[in-house]
Scaffold this motif. Structure first.
Motif, PDB file in Angstrom:
ATOM      1  N   ALA A  31      46.942  52.439  45.773  1.00 57.98           N
ATOM      2  CA  ALA A  31      47.487  53.234  44.466  1.00 57.98           C
ATOM      3  C   ALA A  31      48.011  52.127  43.422  1.00 57.98           C
ATOM      4  N   LEU A  32      48.655  51.296  43.741  1.00 57.58           N
ATOM      5  CA  LEU A  32      49.387  50.398  42.811  1.00 57.58           C
ATOM      6  C   LEU A  32      48.671  48.951  42.631  1.00 57.58           C
ATOM      7  N   PRO A  33      48.610  48.348  41.338  1.00 59.85           N
ATOM      8  CA  PRO A  33      48.002  47.053  41.226  1.00 59.85           C
ATOM      9  C   PRO A  33      48.846  45.889  41.663  1.00 59.85           C
ATOM     10  N   ASP A  34      48.364  44.803  41.898  1.00 54.74           N
ATOM     11  CA  ASP A  34      49.346  43.648  42.174  1.00 54.74           C
ATOM     12  C   ASP A  34      49.512  42.870  40.916  1.00 54.74           C
ATOM     13  N   VAL A  35      50.873  42.388  40.763  1.00 51.63           N
ATOM     14  CA  VAL A  35      51.386  42.070  39.234  1.00 51.63           C
ATOM     15  C   VAL A  35      50.641  40.811  38.990  1.00 51.63           C
ATOM     16  N   ARG A  36      50.402  40.076  40.195  1.00 53.13           N
ATOM     17  CA  ARG A  36      49.476  38.761  39.880  1.00 53.13           C
ATOM     18  C   ARG A  36      48.030  38.708  39.003  1.00 53.13           C
ATOM     19  N   ASP A  37      47.338  39.771  39.779  1.00 58.84           N
ATOM     20  CA  ASP A  37      45.914  39.735  39.423  1.00 58.84           C
ATOM     21  C   ASP A  37      45.729  41.090  38.481  1.00 58.84           C
ATOM     22  N   GLY A  38      46.818  42.024  38.726  1.00 58.46           N
ATOM     23  CA  GLY A  38      46.645  43.270  37.839  1.00 58.46           C
ATOM     24  C   GLY A  38      45.615  44.153  38.612  1.00 58.46           C
ATOM     25  N   LEU A  39      45.235  43.900  39.597  1.00 55.98           N
ATOM     26  CA  LEU A  39      44.023  44.665  40.199  1.00 55.98           C
ATOM     27  C   LEU A  39      44.494  45.422  41.498  1.00 55.98           C
ATOM     28  N   LYS A  40      44.044  46.768  41.735  1.00 55.11           N
ATOM     29  CA  LYS A  40      44.229  47.616  43.015  1.00 55.11           C
ATOM     30  C   LYS A  40      43.267  46.924  44.043  1.00 55.11           C
ATOM     31  N   ALA A 126      30.885  40.691  34.379  1.00 53.51           N
ATOM     32  CA  ALA A 126      30.858  40.450  33.011  1.00 53.51           C
ATOM     33  C   ALA A 126      31.378  38.759  32.687  1.00 53.51           C
ATOM     34  N   LYS A 127      31.025  38.119  31.826  1.00 55.01           N
ATOM     35  CA  LYS A 127      31.407  36.660  31.833  1.00 55.01           C
ATOM     36  C   LYS A 127      32.733  36.507  32.096  1.00 55.01           C
ATOM     37  N   PHE A 128      33.570  37.487  31.263  1.00 59.30           N
ATOM     38  CA  PHE A 128      35.115  37.201  31.281  1.00 59.30           C
ATOM     39  C   PHE A 128      35.550  37.321  32.834  1.00 59.30           C
ATOM     40  N   THR A 129      35.243  38.131  33.315  1.00 60.36           N
ATOM     41  CA  THR A 129      35.431  38.099  34.926  1.00 60.36           C
ATOM     42  C   THR A 129      35.053  37.067  35.736  1.00 60.36           C
ATOM     43  N   ASP A 149      37.864  44.929  59.970  1.00 61.73           N
ATOM     44  CA  ASP A 149      37.440  44.738  61.296  1.00 61.73           C
ATOM     45  C   ASP A 149      37.225  43.228  61.759  1.00 61.73           C
ATOM     46  N   GLU A 150      38.157  42.278  61.046  1.00 57.01           N
ATOM     47  CA  GLU A 150      38.097  41.016  61.384  1.00 57.01           C
ATOM     48  C   GLU A 150      36.763  40.421  61.496  1.00 57.01           C
ATOM     49  N   THR A 151      35.654  40.621  60.714  1.00 62.18           N
ATOM     50  CA  THR A 151      34.529  40.016  60.824  1.00 62.18           C
ATOM     51  C   THR A 151      34.058  39.234  59.591  1.00 62.18           C
ATOM     52  N   GLU A 152      35.036  39.556  58.422  1.00 66.06           N
ATOM     53  CA  GLU A 152      34.962  38.776  57.354  1.00 66.06           C
ATOM     54  C   GLU A 152      36.243  38.160  56.803  1.00 66.06           C
ATOM     55  N   LYS A 153      36.333  37.679  55.782  1.00 63.68           N
ATOM     56  CA  LYS A 153      37.616  37.130  55.167  1.00 63.68           C
ATOM     57  C   LYS A 153      37.517  37.450  53.568  1.00 63.68           C
ATOM     58  N   GLU A 154      38.472  38.039  53.229  1.00 57.72           N
ATOM     59  CA  GLU A 154      38.730  38.573  51.840  1.00 57.72           C
ATOM     60  C   GLU A 154      39.769  37.950  51.105  1.00 57.72           C
ATOM     61  N   PRO A 155      39.951  37.756  49.799  1.00 56.73           N
ATOM     62  CA  PRO A 155      41.291  37.187  49.203  1.00 56.73           C
ATOM     63  C   PRO A 155      42.259  38.174  49.142  1.00 56.73           C
ATOM     64  N   GLU A 156      43.407  37.461  49.436  1.00 58.10           N
ATOM     65  CA  GLU A 156      44.694  38.311  49.463  1.00 58.10           C
ATOM     66  C   GLU A 156      44.657  38.870  47.675  1.00 58.10           C
ATOM     67  N   VAL A 157      44.447  37.790  47.000  1.00 55.24           N
ATOM     68  CA  VAL A 157      44.562  38.111  45.429  1.00 55.24           C
ATOM     69  C   VAL A 157      43.499  37.295  44.683  1.00 55.24           C
ATOM     70  N   LEU A 158      43.004  37.785  43.634  1.00 55.37           N
ATOM     71  CA  LEU A 158      42.144  36.975  42.942  1.00 55.37           C
ATOM     72  C   LEU A 158      42.791  35.827  42.129  1.00 55.37           C
ATOM     73  N   PRO A 159      42.204  34.736  42.020  1.00 54.12           N
ATOM     74  CA  PRO A 159      42.905  33.746  40.962  1.00 54.12           C
ATOM     75  C   PRO A 159      42.611  33.943  39.500  1.00 54.12           C
ATOM     76  N   VAL A 160      43.367  35.090  38.961  1.00 53.52           N
ATOM     77  CA  VAL A 160      43.063  35.676  37.603  1.00 53.52           C
ATOM     78  C   VAL A 160      43.975  34.803  36.801  1.00 53.52           C
ATOM     79  N   ARG A 161      43.343  34.230  35.742  1.00 53.49           N
ATOM     80  CA  ARG A 161      44.082  33.210  34.714  1.00 53.49           C
ATOM     81  C   ARG A 161      44.755  33.702  33.594  1.00 53.49           C
ATOM     82  N   VAL A 162      44.534  35.179  33.215  1.00 52.46           N
ATOM     83  CA  VAL A 162      45.042  35.997  32.148  1.00 52.46           C
ATOM     84  C   VAL A 162      45.983  37.045  32.753  1.00 52.46           C
ATOM     85  N   PRO A 163      47.045  37.517  32.009  1.00 53.27           N
ATOM     86  CA  PRO A 163      47.930  38.425  32.540  1.00 53.27           C
ATOM     87  C   PRO A 163      47.111  39.960  32.481  1.00 53.27           C
TER      88      PRO A 163
END
Length: 746
Positions: A31-40, A126-129, A149-163
């Motif tokens: 439910a809550l976004p991460d302060v680093r990338d602002g995404l749920k 989007a180009k911005f993304t 299920d430990e078959t793929e890897k996903e980023p813990e957080v996206l490297p977002v460059r804007v707040p």
């Protein structure tokens, strides 16, 4: 048979632990976004999946069903609806400060229309993304974690460059907490980040020179500018927003109000609700200045038109719309996000602080990786340059070697035993070679065309470039200012390419004050038919239709149009309703069910009496129940502000039979279902409080109950029907209260 171990534990402890685990899962992983990338998590996974599928901004659109299915199968096993809804919101420019997904097809509207099914719509990043959210993912700048299920890897957080947390805001309901962050202007937020990086002791007040306040995609006006400092310092508070109202002149001196921007909170069903509220103001006679209202909104933008009468007070009407509808609304701010793995409410500075820390972390990892690559390149280039100087010797070594292993041993360690040389000098020189393992491999893999003069020159040039890069990367990694300059340069680039003008105006506006049109006080007649439909008519209309009104209606009550009516029900409750809430008009109008304008519920209770609240003040009321209990109560006891009160108490299984106005010069006649009549003077009825049960009026035989209560004045003739026969009440023998009475066989 295996031995089983039974662990005895307290049930409440298990429940407590399970619920805490569930709550934390909802808070952190849903439910809550991460302060680093602002995404749920669902947003992050969807964007990453689109990146992995190669659905870039410059590639063709792909079906949303494909994106949703892939995201669900690989990263987010929580049902397709949550993924598609997240995808739709990221593509809606009226909800996001900057859209993250470029949608193609029906992605819903500002008026609350839903998006088409995912099998019809298409999307791409989007180009911005692409530029600000997903760049450099290949440079190992964020940690990757296993998927469900430990078959793929996903980023813990996206490297977002804007707040992004500030730019796009967030809304989410977790367990025991909720987040509500407004959207902000990209350019302003970037300026605030730059200011913080130049001076980390900057105050929230100084940051607000850059971030003026929220910038909603729907525009509107924030009217409590003075409250913003406290909101941005604490991370919570209330923002008041108004829609933008313009006045346009029409023919014949008339004017019309045009709403061109709406409060952010009105998105969706709120527009329809606003139109209904304006209609309700007209219907309830709160205003008579509005002639027509129409919603002319289109793809070009919002346009709600309210046509006014000639000479209408425009300012007063505008203030009425702010006060009585959602044209002025409150946006509750609670800047809650996940920081360092736990939920935290943060102010503006704290969010920027977390963002800047994250940017330095990203930059450090990026340039460390780039530096490592350049150092590798440098090593190989130096080996090749050195090799070009002694190329004849190297060719001699290669021709004299039996296998690659021997050649490599000679190049790296100067071992010449297994190699045939043309001369002793060559062997001596070969013994002095000390290339590194990587250099040796590169030399062995080198193609002959690399020995062309121009190629050797290009190699030297490339080497110089590599040295410059190494110097630059080392400077960035070892110097705070150099790293800051790189981050600021990137931010300026995003501002230049994606920045736009502010849409929401921030100001201090006066409280909306309007004068309610005073209603002309007049006496009216309240009419309610046997189906519970009620209305009011004026006295002349009633006089003209008196006979029909009295015969067709169950209740006919005289009252003032500004007053209240009291409804007593068989459950012992009294409900109040305002006379003004009832439709006033023609005699033949249908009216409204009294359920609609009061707390009375026709499915649960029956009306036993309706009277005017003001007239009741000067009267005493007789209460009688089916079990024969009676009492007198002062009318003033029912002069209350509440819409519903308990008017009397009962014995078990009893219910209220009747309520009537009673005077001391009257006689009371109680009639039971089995035909017992008891007559006694009204003064024998005890006066009690509304909370009392009362006294017994008549002794009832087994299975008998009180059916009717009659009042008449001594000396007047009063006749009633009982079992199709007439009973003259004033001829009944006067008895005593609490006796059986006389039997009338009908």
């Amino acid at each position: 048979m295996e031995s089983q171990q039974i662990i005895r534990t307290e049930y409440s402890d298990v429940m407590k632990k399970s619920y805490i685990d569930y709550a934390m899962s909802v808070i952190i992983a849903r439910a809550l976004p991460d302060v680093r990338d602002g995404l749920k998590p669902v947003q992050r996974r969807t964007l990453y999946d689109m990146h992995e599928l190669g659905i870039r901004y410059d590639k063709p659109y792909r079906k949303c069903a494909r994106i949703v299915g892939d995201t669900m199968g690989k990263y987010h096993p929580h049902g397709d609806s949550s993924i598609y809804e997240a995808l739709v919101v990221m593509a809606q420019d009226f909800k996001k400060g900057m859209i993250l997904v470029d949608g193609h097809g029906n992605f819903g509207s500002i008026e609350g229309d839903g998006a088409a099914a995912m099998r019809y719509t298409e999307a791409r990043l989007a180009k911005f993304t692409q530029d600000a959210f997903l760049a450099d993912l290949d440079k190992d700048i964020v940690d990757f974690v296993p998927n469900f299920d430990e078959t793929e890897k996903e980023p813990e957080v996206l490297p977002v460059r804007v707040p992004n947390l500030l730019v796009n805001g967030a809304e989410g309901i977790a367990v025991g907490m909720a987040t509500s962050i407004p959207t902000h202007n990209l350019g302003e937020v970037i300026d605030a980040v730059k200011a913080y990086m130049k001076n980390d002791a900057i105050s929230t007040k100084q940051l607000m020179k850059y971030v003026k306040g929220p910038d909603f995609p729907t525009g509107g006006i924030v009217v409590n500018k003075d409250d913003l400092l406290n909101i941005y310092e604490t991370g919570s508070g209330k923002i008041k927003i108004r829609g933008k109202v313009e006045v346009e002149d029409m023919k014949g001196g008339k004017k019309r109000l045009v709403i061109t921007e709406i409060p952010y909170t009105m998105i969706g069903a709120g527009i329809g609700k606003f139109l209904n509220d304006v209609c309700a103001l007209v219907e309830s006679k709160k205003t008579s200045d509005i002639v027509d209202i129409s919603n002319q909104s289109s793809k070009e933008g919002i346009r709600i038109v309210i046509e006014l009468k000639k000479g209408a007070d425009v300012e007063n009407l505008t203030n009425m719309l702010y006060k009585k509808t959602r044209l002025e609304d409150t946006f509750g701010v609670n800047m809650l996000a996940v920081a360092d793995g736990r939920p935290e409410t943060m102010g503006l500075k704290k969010i920027i602080e977390h963002h800047v820390d994250f940017q330095f972390e990203l930059a450090t990892r990026k340039y460390k990786n780039l530096l490592a690559k350049e150092l590798d390149k440098k090593e190989i280039q130096e080996g090749l340059i050195k090799a070009c100087d002694v190329i004849d010797l190297i060719i001699e070594i290669l021709r004299g070697s039996q296998n690659v292993k021997d050649a490599k041993a000679c190049l790296t360690q100067g071992i010449t035993e297994n190699i045939k040389f043309k001369s002793k000098i060559s062997q001596k020189m070969a013994a002095m070679l000390r290339f590194t393992e990587r250099q040796a491999t590169a030399i062995l893999e080198m193609r002959l065309y690399k020995l062309i003069g121009l190629e050797i020159e290009a190699l030297q040039k490339e080497h110089d470039e590599t040295l410059k890069k190494i110097e630059r990367y080392e400077d960035i990694l070892n110097n705070y200012n150099s790293m800051s300059d790189v981050i600021i340069e990137e931010l300026d680039q995003y501002k230049k390419e994606f920045g736009r003008k502010r849409r929401t105006v921030v100001e201090n506006a006066e409280e909306a004050v309007f004068e309610e049109k005073k209603i002309e006080e007049q006496e009216v007649m309240f009419l309610m038919d046997r189906f519970g439909y009620a209305k009011t008519i004026d006295l002349p209309t009633y006089e003209r239709n008196k006979e029909a009104a009295d015969s067709e209606n169950k209740y006919v009550v005289s009252c003032m149009n500004t007053g209240k009516l009291c409804i007593f029900t068989n459950t012992g409750k009294m409900h109040q309703m305002k006379v003004l809430d009832l439709p006033f008009g023609k005699f033949r109008d249908k009216g409204l069910p009294v359920d609609n304008v009061s707390n009375y519920d026709s499915t649960q209770e029956e009306i036993v009496y309706i009277c005017d609240a003001e007239q009741m003040r000067f009267a005493k009321l007789l209460f009688a129940t089916k079990q024969g209990m009676i009492k007198k109560v002062e009318g003033t006891e029912f002069q209350v502000a509440k819409r519903t009160i308990v008017a009397t108490k009962f014995q078990d299984g009893d219910e209220l039979l009747c309520v009537q106005v009673i005077t001391d010069n009257q006689h009371v006649v109680l009639q039971t279902r089995d035909g017992f009549f008891l007559r006694f003077p009204a003064e024998e009825v005890s006066e009690k409080k509304k909370g009392a049960i009362g006294v017994r009026g008549i002794k009832l035989k087994k299975d008998d109950e009180l059916e009717n209560v009659y009042l008449f004045v001594e000396g007047t003739e009063a006749k009633v029907a009982f079992k199709e026969k007439e009973v003259t009440l004033n001829r009944l023998k006067i008895g005593k209260r609490d006796t059986q009475g006389v039997k009338n066989r009908g």
